[in-house]
Scaffold this active site. Structure first.
Site, PDB file in Angstrom:
ATOM      1  N   ARG B 321       0.802  -1.475   0.358  1.00  0.00           N
ATOM      2  CA  ARG B 321       0.110   0.150  -0.327  1.00  0.00           C
ATOM      3  C   ARG B 321       0.999   1.868  -0.456  1.00  0.00           C
ATOM      4  O   ARG B 321       0.693   2.244  -1.061  1.00  0.00           O
ATOM      5  CB  ARG B 321      -1.506  -0.128   1.176  1.00  0.00           C
ATOM      6  CG  ARG B 321      -1.919   0.901   0.949  1.00  0.00           C
ATOM      7  CD  ARG B 321      -3.338   0.481   1.711  1.00  0.00           C
ATOM      8  NE  ARG B 321      -3.713   0.229   2.051  1.00  0.00           N
ATOM      9  CZ  ARG B 321      -4.972   0.483   1.327  1.00  0.00           C
ATOM     10  NH1 ARG B 321      -5.720   1.906   0.531  1.00  0.00           N
ATOM     11  NH2 ARG B 321      -6.652  -0.200   0.523  1.00  0.00           N
ATOM     12  N   GLU B 778      -8.938   6.511   7.350  1.00  0.00           N
ATOM     13  CA  GLU B 778      -8.335   6.628   7.203  1.00  0.00           C
ATOM     14  C   GLU B 778      -7.511   7.679   6.418  1.00  0.00           C
ATOM     15  O   GLU B 778      -6.930   8.227   6.750  1.00  0.00           O
ATOM     16  CB  GLU B 778      -7.205   4.832   6.643  1.00  0.00           C
ATOM     17  CG  GLU B 778      -7.280   4.012   7.294  1.00  0.00           C
ATOM     18  CD  GLU B 778      -6.995   2.760   6.787  1.00  0.00           C
ATOM     19  OE1 GLU B 778      -6.086   2.485   6.552  1.00  0.00           O
ATOM     20  OE2 GLU B 778      -7.848   2.558   5.039  1.00  0.00           O
TER      21      GLU B 778
END
Ligand code: FES
Ligand code: FES
Lengths: 165, 824
Positions: B321, B778
């Protein structure tokens, strides 16, 4: 031979035998008196999750030896709405959604009640933030907390003396 | 466009309702694991921890531990009946050290005693001898020893970065250290195991991933998963730290409960929690960019060194990621990203809000900032110049797509499993998943802008957002004002920075993008709702209850939210990757609609109308012919023998991802945001304050604006903490020296800037998500990068050099940077 203490807990006179003379007020509340509303965040006086009122003043219960509290008057989060009506600070926390996970909330509320009683911050947001800075909120609900304390301060101003008692 | 904001009594979806269980929270009645009354005879546990970072256990004398007051049992690796493993990925994480230790603080044995205190006291009586070896602690140590996960670096690339950089008229290059972060969920890790008849086990835990707890406990007890039930009502914060890090406690308690036949509970004291559990990965990222005189990036190369700690845990998807966010919001044609996943003798770094995205993204912002500095341009101009093209222009043919672009062709016949490892932990993000052979010749349409991993970007809205934020924050005038102010202020210097966020939403392990729900309507018209998501303060339960209430046209208080329970909804994914309300909201909607359709069909037949015309609104069911109170409609349906219980299921469409080749469409959509932060620095001490923050964030058509704004503010401040005051320090022996709030500085109430504005972008999600909302857990975390660059900007006002600040920007680092820019 275990020492015992007499105190007023949430308005009720209690005689409590301490099987360990070194027990903290926090462990006494949580583990022996079945009052788990007061939270343990760090157990070393650095997060404020365990804040309760002792004789009207806010203290970190994790740093307070129970043995030193003979004759004291103690209010925990469970005692704040003992008669079933929410305290103005509790109302204000709901109204301003002043929490996310809620774990710091009992400590924040007790700290706010203490701060308002101290009368140091008034409804000035900067002083409220300073006065509440011993209570960590990892979720960062600080904005709501500050607003809640402001709101509650305003609604309680005439009641200040009574709460300090 | 977003709806008007009705008050709290209004329609369920879109209302700014407070978090669920609000009254319980303010009265102290909300129960967390450690607050649950335990049955008589409950035992308490503590781990004995390794006191070196690397070595072999040569002797272990636990006799004093066993004979300590109140001790009922002592468990070592050899006592474990089945798997000695709590890893969510590679089966490389023993619950208890077996001969070798891999980090300072690793659990070596477990004590079971009458009280928490007795267990903790007994632990200290152990005598363990080690044959110590030199630990691999730092990124440099690991590189020197070639200590890593996976066979070598992973590379995602597009075009020819090297050639483009070489041909570019200008270049910037450098390296950046990016620190880790302790979660400091205010509720520490805790678990309680309750033995049941016939060897079954029930575990109450503080976990984002109850299915993983169920799975690991079943493995440890040698039971099928059906014999284990994990339940989570709520967590006192998690932030990723409870995705895999609770496994050890739950498994230890379950093993001890099976051995003793008594309930067993364990919670870490705060110091232990710091010392035992994994944190955010720290990184070093080097960069090399070629650009032109206007600031346009022509070629870019990142090398990411990620310190993973001793076990694999979730490090591979975290590092992936980081690569997937290396370009943040900027369209790069020639780009190469190389990622090294380094194995060290430290805590096993784990998930933390953003999951590698923040670490991947910040060097990109650094590159932009450094180019702007080199060219004496406003960084915002360089940002705009390099942004992806706007949604409206990106798709050929003009208009923004209402649905996501066509999925990649998925050639099932071409799939084959390339790796051949131990059985995967399939419900965990740590699973390697199927390695898919390259999908047949996916080439982006000509002129289509793609990410470095070849995914078309079709929903880009940061141009408009940046414009609007610059306006509302009065950016241009304030920048001029700050320059003038700095010119006459020798000691204090101010800085200003605007940074954008583009964050990909979906689990990158595609099969995890599924969710289930279970909804019951009782005969009195009350509703109980359950789904696979967990509540950690992010407001998931409230949002999903709003969805359920909306489907039935009811107020939210008719819907009972119940604890996440693997016995109700099985095979859940972790509540992570911001996906909680996207996935579970859809699953709950599906379940509600099934029941609703059944009631509608029944009443339609009764009243002789078309079922499609039956409406559920304002607490009533309206068939056209009749209007029934909801409870009455339910009563009639029950009497008419209509099933009032249903499961719901959802899987995210249109995603496919090959993590080895770095190609595909890993994300269903992107969430966007931007922040402007102003800071002031004291150049004599390096101390600083944030003065003002303006945020514009994209939550799509928000399900609950109050909760979303809270998430945005919380994310921003937590991200700011990560990049400013939160510093983790290990000593030369690998001992974590910052293991309490006294030495690890978390933002306090007084650290919040005085002026703080959060606004929600008023667009809806292009992708077909639950009520067109967007995930919000997030993405705002990375808005904290604007604080970091505001400090950098203030430092840059001190001299000609570029600050090249490392993170976290502690006052010491700020002071050193001031000296650097002055000396340049
Ligand atoms: S638990 Fe007492 S201050 Fe943290
Ligand atoms: S609400 Fe979670 S710590 Fe304050």
């Amino acid at each position: 031979m275990s020492p015992s203490i007499s105190l007023t807990l949430n308005g009720e006179a209690r005689d409590i035998a301490l099987d360990d003379p070194r027990v903290t007020l926090l462990d006494l509340l949580r583990e022996r008196l079945a009052l788990p509303g007061t939270k343990k965040g760090c157990d070393r006086g650095q997060c404020g999750a365990c804040t309760v009122l002792v004789n009207g003043r806010r203290v970190n219960s994790c740093l307070t030896l129970a043995l030193t509290l003979d004759g004291a008057e103690i209010t925990t989060i469970e005692g704040l709405a003992a008669d079933g009506t929410l305290h103005p600070v509790q109302e204000a926390f709901i109204e301003n959604d002043a929490f996310q996970c809620g774990y710091c909330t009992p400590g924040q509320i007790m700290s706010a009640v203490g701060l308002i009683a101290e009368g140091r911050a008034g409804d000035d947001p900067e002083r409220i933030r300073e006065g509440m800075s011993g209570n960590i909120c990892r979720c960062v609900a600080y904005h709501g907390i500050t607003l809640a304390v402001q709101d509650a301060t305003r609604s309680m101003t005439p009641l200040k003396k009574e709460d300090a008692a | 466009m977003k709806d008007e904001r009705p008050d709290r009594t209004a329609r369920a979806v879109r209302s700014p309702l407070p978090h669920d269980a609000a009254t319980l929270h303010v009265t102290g009645a909300a129960r967390y694991v450690d607050d649950i009354p335990v049955p008589a005879g409950c035992l308490h546990m503590a781990f004995g921890l390794s006191e070196i970072a690397r070595g072999t256990i040569t002797a272990m004398d636990l006799s004093a531990v066993r004979s300590a007051p109140g001790v009922r049992d002592v468990i070592t690796a050899g006592d474990l009946p089945f798997a000695n493993d709590v890893s969510p990925s590679a089966h490389d994480e023993p619950l208890l050290a077996d001969g070798e230790v891999f980090y300072f603080g690793q659990p070596v044995f477990a004590v079971v005693a009458d009280s928490h205190l007795a267990a903790r006291k007994a632990v200290r009586l152990a005598r363990i001898d080690y044959d110590a070896q030199t630990p691999i602690l730092t990124i440099d140590d690991a590189l020197a020893a070639d200590s890593r996960f996976e066979e070598g670096p992973r590379v995602y690339a597009k075009g020819d970065a090297d050639g483009a950089i070489a041909a570019a008229p200008r270049r910037v290059e450098g390296s950046m250290e990016i620190g880790g972060q302790e979660h400091f969920y205010l509720e520490g890790q805790a678990a309680l195991a309750l033995p049941q008849e016939d060897g079954d086990m029930v575990v109450q835990c503080s976990s984002q991933h109850p299915t993983e707890i169920q799975h690991k406990v079943a493995e440890a007890l040698g039971l099928p998963m059906h014999a284990v039930r994990a339940e989570v009502r709520r967590m006192g914060g998690a932030f990723g730290g409870k995705e895999s890090q609770g496994n050890a406690l739950a498994v230890a308690c379950a093993v001890a409960a099976a051995r003793t036949g008594r309930p067993c509970k364990m919670r870490y004291d705060r110091d232990d929690d710091f010392v035992i559990t994994g944190k955010r990965h720290d990184f070093r990222i080097t960069y090399r960019a070629g650009h032109d005189d206007d600031g346009r990036i022509l070629g870019l190369e990142f090398v990411q060194y990620c310190r993973c700690g001793w076990s694999q845990d979730l490090s591979l998807p975290v590092a992936d990621r980081a690569m997937l966010h290396a370009e943040n919001a900027y369209h790069l044609v020639d780009v190469r990203i190389e990622s090294h996943r380094l194995k060290t003798h430290t805590q096993s770094a784990t998930a933390f809000r953003g999951f590698g995205g923040p670490q991947g993204m910040i060097p990109m912002e650094r590159v932009i900032d450094e180019i702007a500095h080199a060219l004496s341009l406003d960084p915002v101009e360089v940002r705009r110049l390099n942004y992806y093209r706007a949604a409206a222009q990106s798709a050929e043919g003009g208009a923004a797509p209402a649905t996501p672009a066509a999925p990649l062709p998925r050639d099932i016949s071409g799939q084959k499993k390339v790796h051949d490892a131990l059985p995967d932990d399939i419900a965990s993000r740590g699973a390697l998943g199927e390695v898919v052979e390259p999908a047949a010749g996916r080439v982006a349409a000509s002129g289509e802008q793609t990410t470095p991993y070849h995914m078309p970007v079709t929903d880009f809205i940061l141009h408009e957002m940046t414009d609007r934020l610059c306006q509302s924050a009065d950016y241009t005038a304030r920048r001029a004002g700050i320059e003038a102010w700095n010119a006459q202020s020798p000691i204090l210097k101010k800085g200003l920075a605007l940074t954008p966020v583009k964050f990909g939403i979906s689990f990158t392990l595609t099969h995890l993008n599924q969710a289930g729900a279970l909804v019951h309507v009782y005969q009195d018209g009350s509703i109980q709702m359950n789904h696979g998501g967990t509540e950690m303060g992010q407001g998931l339960f409230r949002k999903v209850s709003q969805v359920a209430a909306s489907r039935f046209g009811l107020d939210v208080d008719r819907v009972r939210i119940t604890a996440t329970d693997t016995g109700k909804v099985p095979n859940t994914s972790a509540t992570a990757a911001s996906s909680g309300s996207d996935l579970n909201g859809m699953a709950v909607k599906a379940a509600c609609d099934t029941i609703r359709d059944r009631i509608a069909a029944f009443l339609a037949e009764k009243d002789g109308v078309d079922a499609a015309t039956v409406r559920f609104e304002d607490g009533a069911v309206i068939t056209g012919a009749e209007r029934y109170d909801f409870a009455e409609a339910v009563r009639l349906a029950y009497l008419g023998r209509v099933s009032l219980s249903a499961t719901g299921y959802y899987r995210t469409p249109d995603i496919v991802w090959d993590r080895i080749r770095g190609e595909g469409r890993p994300f269903f959509y992107f969430a966007y945001g931007a922040a402007v932060t102003e800071a002031v620095v004291d150049t004599l001490t390096g101390e600083y304050r944030l003065l003002r923050t303006d945020i514009l964030h994209d939550a799509g058509a928000s399900l609950n604006p109050a909760i979303d704004i809270g998430q945005i503010e919380g994310g921003y401040i937590q991200g700011t903490g990560w990049l400013t005051t939160e510093e983790l320090v290990w000593d030369a022996e690998g001992r974590l020296r910052t293991h309490a709030p006294s030495t690890y500085k978390i933002p306090a109430c007084s650290d919040r800037p005085d002026l703080f504005t959060v606004t929600l972008w008023d667009g809806e999600n292009f992708a077909d998500t639950i009520y067109r909302s967007k995930a919000v857990g997030e993405p705002p975390f990375m808005l904290g990068i604007s604080s970091f660059l505001a400090l950098s900007d203030a430092i840059a006002a001190c001299g000609p050099g570029y600050p090249a600040l490392d993170a976290p920007a502690t006052p010491e680092r700020v002071l050193a940077a001031i000296q650097r820019v002055r000396a340049a």
